[in-house]
Design an enzyme around this catalytic site. Structure first.
Site, PDB file in Angstrom:
ATOM      1  N   GLU A 327       0.869  -1.176   0.000  1.00  0.00           N
ATOM      2  CA  GLU A 327       0.000   0.000   0.000  1.00  0.00           C
ATOM      3  C   GLU A 327       0.908   1.229   0.000  1.00  0.00           C
ATOM      4  O   GLU A 327       1.795   1.372   0.828  1.00  0.00           O
ATOM      5  CB  GLU A 327      -0.903  -0.035   1.241  1.00  0.00           C
ATOM      6  CG  GLU A 327      -2.137   0.841   1.112  1.00  0.00           C
ATOM      7  CD  GLU A 327      -1.829   2.320   1.272  1.00  0.00           C
ATOM      8  OE1 GLU A 327      -2.105   3.096   0.320  1.00  0.00           O
ATOM      9  OE2 GLU A 327      -1.307   2.694   2.331  1.00  0.00           O
ATOM     10  N   HIS A 328       0.644   2.150  -0.933  1.00  0.00           N
ATOM     11  CA  HIS A 328       1.627   3.153  -1.330  1.00  0.00           C
ATOM     12  C   HIS A 328       1.668   4.408  -0.452  1.00  0.00           C
ATOM     13  O   HIS A 328       2.608   5.186  -0.540  1.00  0.00           O
ATOM     14  CB  HIS A 328       1.326   3.561  -2.778  1.00  0.00           C
ATOM     15  CG  HIS A 328       2.484   4.130  -3.530  1.00  0.00           C
ATOM     16  ND1 HIS A 328       3.650   4.552  -2.940  1.00  0.00           N
ATOM     17  CD2 HIS A 328       2.646   4.352  -4.857  1.00  0.00           C
ATOM     18  CE1 HIS A 328       4.474   5.007  -3.859  1.00  0.00           C
ATOM     19  NE2 HIS A 328       3.894   4.895  -5.032  1.00  0.00           N
ATOM     20  N   CYS A 329       0.666   4.624   0.415  1.00  0.00           N
ATOM     21  CA  CYS A 329       0.563   5.959   1.021  1.00  0.00           C
ATOM     22  C   CYS A 329       1.773   6.324   1.864  1.00  0.00           C
ATOM     23  O   CYS A 329       2.152   7.498   1.931  1.00  0.00           O
ATOM     24  CB  CYS A 329      -0.733   6.099   1.819  1.00  0.00           C
ATOM     25  SG  CYS A 329      -0.767   5.252   3.392  1.00  0.00           S
ATOM     26  N   GLY A 330       2.409   5.356   2.511  1.00  0.00           N
ATOM     27  CA  GLY A 330       3.566   5.680   3.340  1.00  0.00           C
ATOM     28  C   GLY A 330       4.853   5.045   2.888  1.00  0.00           C
ATOM     29  O   GLY A 330       5.905   5.280   3.487  1.00  0.00           O
ATOM     30  N   ASP A 332       7.389   4.104  -0.362  1.00  0.00           N
ATOM     31  CA  ASP A 332       7.831   4.148  -1.752  1.00  0.00           C
ATOM     32  C   ASP A 332       8.701   2.937  -2.055  1.00  0.00           C
ATOM     33  O   ASP A 332       9.188   2.242  -1.149  1.00  0.00           O
ATOM     34  CB  ASP A 332       8.615   5.435  -2.013  1.00  0.00           C
ATOM     35  CG  ASP A 332       7.744   6.671  -1.886  1.00  0.00           C
ATOM     36  OD1 ASP A 332       6.562   6.606  -2.271  1.00  0.00           O
ATOM     37  OD2 ASP A 332       8.241   7.701  -1.390  1.00  0.00           O
TER      38      ASP A 332
END
Length: 616
Positions: A327-330, A332
């Site tokens: 999951e990309h929100c936190g 990279d």
């Protein structure tokens, strides 16, 4: 005197983070000037004029730009703010309202592990090894014994590592939030001792750390996983595999989650178990036939066997091959690559010993069960069917080259990334007939809380290069000169991005400020700049590109970002080059033509540069 990483404490994972220099905040004039320069190659003369007029109005003394930029300067000067981009990342990732499954999450297919395939229980033994490695990493992270990553001697921000364990995105009606340790609501590392195992759409809690804080041994974990598989003897019905709800658009999923929590206290407890788990482990039923099938399965496979909101989901196939969905929100790609390299560069036995694992018998294994009514069952079934259709509407392919890599590009005296990016441009023109807006992610972790910068690849030199390559009258020397000029321009722009000299995220954050604070600032939308041809066409990607260089990763993958976009996820290593390409199925013909032309373009550029006379 300002502290620098060289004159302060030098131990601990996060020792340098608050000593790193802040991301530079460009001036409004500089970003406007660069925006006009970067967008110009994609525009007609009339579109350039319209965009220039919008920029002039935006940054004028009575325009909204100075007011919004002043608000950003005040925000950056606020105590506790580490970067002027702090709010930007929340708005960009947590503010998106579409699905994150396939649209935002990304995957890595780990390099093949022959030992795992040869094991007596390939899936269970590989999964146990990955758990042991991840727990070892987690305990070292808790104690700040993970060495800060360095790039060419420069210490990089390790802040994203705090999101690796027990982090879950929580859907919201307007904007999502994140439930995570190392936060004001949950200070310090996660004390959780469990993971959640998904199998056949069933969810099982599995303890991986014992009651006294000692990790379970590999044998104990193997026994626990075997018990977990036995706890899921049949596939969960289509209307009971709750993980499918995480594929919904965010506001709709927020409503479903609220109904789920309110229906019965057991559901709130089940959500808490999933959301606080260290990570997800997804044990798959089917062995993919090939690399393409494996990547597709990692990215948008069995939705009932996923919790797409979980920061990290390790996925293991029956034959022992494995990968990760993120999951990309936190998080990279560079952070996940370091994590994966740590997991896979050392044997499971060494990780287990490093963690202090002790034999403790069978770990606690407990099904995670939800109480469902007819409405929720219908919601779950519909979410699953809708996502199946959505995934089926995506086309993908993989390409592998075992004679093209960083070493080959360097032998041809060019930047490896410039070499492949120019090949993408040439292939796109030949496949689709025109140059299109192209995004490339540039890592900026050398800055405090640095993440990535948005590089726009198309330059005037790109147009000149493509024109030369397409001109039957152009001789090899002319083509080589055009290539060199375009490659040099590419490298200069990448360096500008790394140095914080890029316009898009700055101007985008000003747009977010207008939405968040416009009324109090006296700024009313719409703002002409954000409807201008330059802003719209520059960000309407035809190619969305990002790289993941690691010997432990065979393929990197993500979905496309628009109705005509090809997502280009590539692993460029010293001796090989692998790509996963994706696009909406409605325009799949363009993807397959691009893949065919890319193979030809890479060979053509190799031959062109290899025949270059030695420098005098």
């Amino acid at each position: 005197m300002n502290a620098t990483p060289s004159d302060q404490r030098t131990t601990g994972t996060f020792a340098y983070d608050d000593l790193l220099p802040r991301v530079p905040l460009p001036t409004l004039a500089a970003s406007c000037e660069r925006f006009l320069e970067w967008s110009a190659p994609l525009l007609t003369p009339a579109e350039r004029a319209a965009t220039a007029a919008a920029v002039t109005a935006f940054q004028g003394s009575d325009g909204p730009g100075p007011v919004l930029h002043a608000a950003l300067e005040r925000y950056e000067a606020t105590e506790g703010v580490r970067s002027w981009l702090d709010d930007f990342w929340d708005s960009r990732y947590l503010g998106r309202r579409d699905r994150i499954a396939l649209n935002a999450n990304y995957i890595f297919l780990f390099a093949d592990n022959a030992a795992a395939r040869a094991a007596e229980q390939p899936q269970v033994e590989r999964a146990a090894g990955l758990i042991a490695a991840a727990v070892d990493y987690k305990l070292r992270l808790d104690d700040e014994r993970i060495e800060p990553v360095r790039q060419r001697g420069q210490v990089l921000s390790m802040a994203q590592n705090t999101y690796l364990f027990s982090t879950t995105r929580i859907p919201g009606a307007v904007q999502d939030t994140v439930r995570t340790p190392y936060s004001e609501a949950w200070p310090g590392p996660s004390p959780a001792r469990h993971i959640v195992v998904f199998h056949r759409g069933n969810i099982i809690r599995l303890d991986v750390v014992g009651p006294d804080g000692q990790p379970y041994t590999l044998d104990d974990l193997t026994a626990g996983l075997t018990a977990a598989l036995k706890a899921a003897p049949t596939r969960a019905p289509a209307d009971a595999a709750v993980g499918q709800l995480t594929t919904k658009a965010r506001a709709a999923w927020a409503q479903s989650r609220e109904r789920l929590s309110a229906l019965d206290p057991a559901n709130a407890a089940a959500l808490d178990t999933i959301e606080t788990a260290l990570f997800c482990l997804c044990l798959e039923e089917a062995t993919p036939a090939d690399n393409l099938a494996a990547c597709d399965q990692l990215l948008h496979g069995d939705a009932g066997n996923r919790w797409f909101d979980k920061a990290v989901s390790l996925i293991v196939f029956p034959d022992g091959r494995a990968g990760i969905n993120v999951e990309h929100c936190g998080l990279d790609g560079t952070t996940i690559l370091s994590f994966v390299d740590d997991l896979l560069s050392t044997s499971p036995q060494e990780h287990s010993a490093s963690s202090g694992a002790q034999p403790q018998g069978l770990p606690a294994v407990e099904p995670v069960e939800f109480v469902l009514d007819a409405d929720l069952r219908a919601d779950i079934a519909e979410a699953g069917a809708s996502f199946t259709d959505f995934a089926a509407a995506t086309a993908s392919t993989v390409l592998s080259f075992d004679d093209i890599g960083q070493q080959q590009a360097k032998a041809l005296r060019t930047s490896p990334d410039a070499f492949v990016q120019l090949a993408y441009q040439l292939a796109h023109v030949r496949a689709k007939g025109h140059v299109g807006a192209t995004y490339e992610s540039i890592a900026t972790r050398q800055w405090r809380r640095g993440r990535t910068e948005a590089m726009r690849v198309v330059t005037p030199q790109i147009h000149q290069f493509v024109a030369a390559m397409q001109d039957p009258a152009a001789d090899p020397a002319t083509k080589r000169a055009a290539f060199r000029a375009a490659a040099d321009a590419h490298v200069r722009r990448a360096k500008d991005c790394q140095a914080g000299r890029a316009p898009e995220q700055h101007l985008w954050e000003l747009q977010f400020i207008a939405r968040r604070q416009g009324a109090e600032l006296g700024v009313r939308e719409p703002i002409a700049l954000y409807d201008s041809p330059g802003w719209v066409k520059t960000r309407d990607d035809f190619l969305s590109t990002s790289s993941a260089p690691s010997v432990n990763v065979e393929f990197f993958g993500f979905g496309s970002t628009s109705s005509q976009c090809i997502g280009v996820a590539y692993v460029l290593l010293p001796d090989r080059f692998n790509l996963y390409l994706s696009t909406p199925r409605a325009v799949a013909g363009g993807l397959y033509a691009f893949a065919e032309q890319l193979a030809l373009a890479l060979r053509e550029l190799q031959d062109l540069l290899a025949d270059e006379p030695p420098a005098q």
